[in-house]
Scaffold this motif. Structure first.
Motif, PDB file in Angstrom:
ATOM      1  N   CYS A  96       6.446  -4.808   0.732  1.00  0.00           N
ATOM      2  CA  CYS A  96       6.796  -5.172  -0.642  1.00  0.00           C
ATOM      3  C   CYS A  96       7.213  -3.906  -1.395  1.00  0.00           C
ATOM      4  CB  CYS A  96       5.596  -5.826  -1.320  1.00  0.00           C
ATOM      5  SG  CYS A  96       5.927  -6.429  -2.964  1.00  0.00           S
ATOM      6  N   ASP A  97       8.468  -3.856  -1.840  1.00  0.00           N
ATOM      7  CA  ASP A  97       8.971  -2.658  -2.506  1.00  0.00           C
ATOM      8  C   ASP A  97       8.829  -2.685  -4.021  1.00  0.00           C
ATOM      9  OD1 ASP A  97       9.671  -1.295  -0.174  1.00  0.00           O
ATOM     10  OD2 ASP A  97      11.559  -2.408  -0.031  1.00  0.00           O
ATOM     11  N   GLN A  98       8.538  -3.841  -4.607  1.00  0.00           N
ATOM     12  CA  GLN A  98       8.364  -3.939  -6.053  1.00  0.00           C
ATOM     13  C   GLN A  98       7.066  -4.670  -6.362  1.00  0.00           C
ATOM     14  OE1 GLN A  98      11.987  -5.804  -7.349  1.00  0.00           O
ATOM     15  NE2 GLN A  98      13.010  -3.833  -7.535  1.00  0.00           N
ATOM     16  N   PRO A  99       5.937  -4.029  -6.045  1.00  0.00           N
ATOM     17  CA  PRO A  99       4.660  -4.707  -6.263  1.00  0.00           C
ATOM     18  C   PRO A  99       4.216  -4.661  -7.708  1.00  0.00           C
ATOM     19  CG  PRO A  99       4.251  -2.518  -5.478  1.00  0.00           C
ATOM     20  CD  PRO A  99       5.756  -2.699  -5.482  1.00  0.00           C
ATOM     21  N   LYS A 100       3.222  -5.430  -8.010  1.00  0.00           N
ATOM     22  CA  LYS A 100       2.526  -5.363  -9.283  1.00  0.00           C
ATOM     23  C   LYS A 100       1.259  -4.551  -9.035  1.00  0.00           C
ATOM     24  CE  LYS A 100       4.059  -9.857 -11.049  1.00  0.00           C
ATOM     25  NZ  LYS A 100       5.416  -9.648 -10.930  1.00  0.00           N
ATOM     26  N   PHE A 101       0.641  -4.063 -10.108  1.00  0.00           N
ATOM     27  CA  PHE A 101      -0.581  -3.269  -9.975  1.00  0.00           C
ATOM     28  C   PHE A 101      -1.712  -3.945 -10.714  1.00  0.00           C
ATOM     29  CE2 PHE A 101       2.576  -0.288  -8.768  1.00  0.00           C
ATOM     30  CZ  PHE A 101       1.951   0.644  -7.950  1.00  0.00           C
ATOM     31  N   MET A 102      -2.918  -3.757 -10.212  1.00  0.00           N
ATOM     32  CA  MET A 102      -4.094  -4.296 -10.895  1.00  0.00           C
ATOM     33  C   MET A 102      -5.266  -3.357 -10.688  1.00  0.00           C
ATOM     34  SD  MET A 102      -5.268  -7.455  -8.592  1.00  0.00           S
ATOM     35  CE  MET A 102      -5.659  -7.304  -6.874  1.00  0.00           C
ATOM     36  N   TRP A 103      -6.237  -3.478 -11.598  1.00  0.00           N
ATOM     37  CA  TRP A 103      -7.466  -2.688 -11.501  1.00  0.00           C
ATOM     38  C   TRP A 103      -8.398  -3.377 -10.543  1.00  0.00           C
ATOM     39  CZ3 TRP A 103      -7.739   2.064 -13.314  1.00  0.00           C
ATOM     40  CH2 TRP A 103      -6.872   2.437 -14.341  1.00  0.00           C
ATOM     41  N   ALA A 119       0.802  -1.230   0.000  1.00  0.00           N
ATOM     42  CA  ALA A 119       0.000   0.000   0.000  1.00  0.00           C
ATOM     43  C   ALA A 119       0.835   1.280   0.000  1.00  0.00           C
ATOM     44  CB  ALA A 119      -0.942   0.005   1.197  1.00  0.00           C
ATOM     45  N   HIS A 120       2.076   1.214   0.427  1.00  0.00           N
ATOM     46  CA  HIS A 120       2.910   2.416   0.520  1.00  0.00           C
ATOM     47  C   HIS A 120       3.512   2.850  -0.819  1.00  0.00           C
ATOM     48  CE1 HIS A 120       5.756  -0.886   0.621  1.00  0.00           C
ATOM     49  NE2 HIS A 120       6.681  -0.027   0.252  1.00  0.00           N
ATOM     50  N   VAL A 121       3.380   2.023  -1.852  1.00  0.00           N
ATOM     51  CA  VAL A 121       4.012   2.298  -3.148  1.00  0.00           C
ATOM     52  C   VAL A 121       3.073   3.114  -4.043  1.00  0.00           C
ATOM     53  CG1 VAL A 121       5.029   1.253  -5.206  1.00  0.00           C
ATOM     54  CG2 VAL A 121       5.323   0.160  -2.977  1.00  0.00           C
ATOM     55  N   PRO A 122       3.527   4.269  -4.542  1.00  0.00           N
ATOM     56  CA  PRO A 122       2.689   5.066  -5.455  1.00  0.00           C
ATOM     57  C   PRO A 122       2.678   4.443  -6.853  1.00  0.00           C
ATOM     58  CG  PRO A 122       4.805   6.126  -5.159  1.00  0.00           C
ATOM     59  CD  PRO A 122       4.794   4.935  -4.242  1.00  0.00           C
ATOM     60  N   VAL A 138      -4.583  -0.590  -7.820  1.00  0.00           N
ATOM     61  CA  VAL A 138      -3.937  -0.834  -6.531  1.00  0.00           C
ATOM     62  C   VAL A 138      -2.706  -1.722  -6.666  1.00  0.00           C
ATOM     63  CG1 VAL A 138      -6.023  -0.502  -5.157  1.00  0.00           C
ATOM     64  CG2 VAL A 138      -5.513  -2.747  -6.070  1.00  0.00           C
ATOM     65  N   PRO A 139      -1.712  -1.446  -5.831  1.00  0.00           N
ATOM     66  CA  PRO A 139      -0.539  -2.313  -5.807  1.00  0.00           C
ATOM     67  C   PRO A 139      -0.822  -3.558  -4.967  1.00  0.00           C
ATOM     68  CG  PRO A 139      -0.246  -0.529  -4.256  1.00  0.00           C
ATOM     69  CD  PRO A 139      -1.550  -0.284  -4.965  1.00  0.00           C
ATOM     70  N   TYR A 140      -0.190  -4.656  -5.343  1.00  0.00           N
ATOM     71  CA  TYR A 140      -0.287  -5.876  -4.537  1.00  0.00           C
ATOM     72  C   TYR A 140       1.046  -6.605  -4.579  1.00  0.00           C
ATOM     73  CZ  TYR A 140      -0.726  -8.662  -8.819  1.00  0.00           C
ATOM     74  OH  TYR A 140      -0.504  -9.247 -10.033  1.00  0.00           O
ATOM     75  N   CYS A 141       1.306  -7.330  -3.536  1.00  0.00           N
ATOM     76  CA  CYS A 141       2.533  -8.103  -3.427  1.00  0.00           C
ATOM     77  C   CYS A 141       2.273  -9.484  -4.015  1.00  0.00           C
ATOM     78  CB  CYS A 141       2.948  -8.200  -1.968  1.00  0.00           C
ATOM     79  SG  CYS A 141       4.545  -8.995  -1.761  1.00  0.00           S
ATOM     80  N   SER A 142       3.061  -9.876  -5.001  1.00  0.00           N
ATOM     81  CA  SER A 142       2.821 -11.154  -5.675  1.00  0.00           C
ATOM     82  C   SER A 142       3.682 -12.286  -5.140  1.00  0.00           C
ATOM     83  CB  SER A 142       3.059 -10.992  -7.177  1.00  0.00           C
ATOM     84  OG  SER A 142       4.402 -10.641  -7.408  1.00  0.00           O
ATOM     85  N   THR A 143       4.478 -12.021  -4.124  1.00  0.00           N
ATOM     86  CA  THR A 143       5.324 -13.076  -3.579  1.00  0.00           C
ATOM     87  C   THR A 143       4.588 -13.872  -2.506  1.00  0.00           C
ATOM     88  OG1 THR A 143       6.243 -11.659  -1.854  1.00  0.00           O
ATOM     89  CG2 THR A 143       7.404 -11.715  -3.963  1.00  0.00           C
ATOM     90  N   MET A 144       4.938 -15.126  -2.402  1.00  0.00           N
ATOM     91  CA  MET A 144       4.398 -15.979  -1.346  1.00  0.00           C
ATOM     92  C   MET A 144       5.565 -16.618  -0.625  1.00  0.00           C
ATOM     93  SD  MET A 144       1.252 -15.807  -1.161  1.00  0.00           S
ATOM     94  CE  MET A 144       0.116 -14.833  -2.097  1.00  0.00           C
TER      95      MET A 144
END
Length: 88
Positions: free
Chosen positions: A81-88, A41-44, A69-75
């Motif tokens: 998460c500093d390098q998230p992916k984004f989705m609608w 959530a902290h990533v613009p 919105v950004p989301y963390c794709s790692t498990m």
């Protein structure tokens, strides 16, 4: 005519829980960590997100109706998460 909501229905989710259950849910958050959205959530929105910026400039339906919105794709999900992916 709509009726006024009861005081019970305006309490936050979980406010009516037995204290032992509320304590259990708090420990589950500690056990499982943040959600995929809380972690990122902290990533613009980056400048390289061309689809988001194009839709924003057009003020189209996706931009005005959906969140990007950004989301963390790692498990497992990282705490931050500093390098998230984004989705609608």
């Amino acid at each position: 005519m709509a009726s006024n909501p009861s005081p019970e229905s305006t309490k936050p989710y979980g406010a009516n829980l037995d204290p032992r259950l509320a304590e259990q849910f708090a420990t589950l958050d500690d056990l499982y960590g943040p959600s995929i959205w809380e972690s990122a959530a902290h990533v613009p929105v980056p400048d390289s997100a061309w689809e988001f910026h194009l839709r924003r400039s057009l003020n189209d339906a996706a931009y005005s109706s959906l969140d990007y919105v950004p989301y963390c794709s790692t498990m497992p999900v990282q705490k931050k998460c500093d390098q998230p992916k984004f989705m609608w």
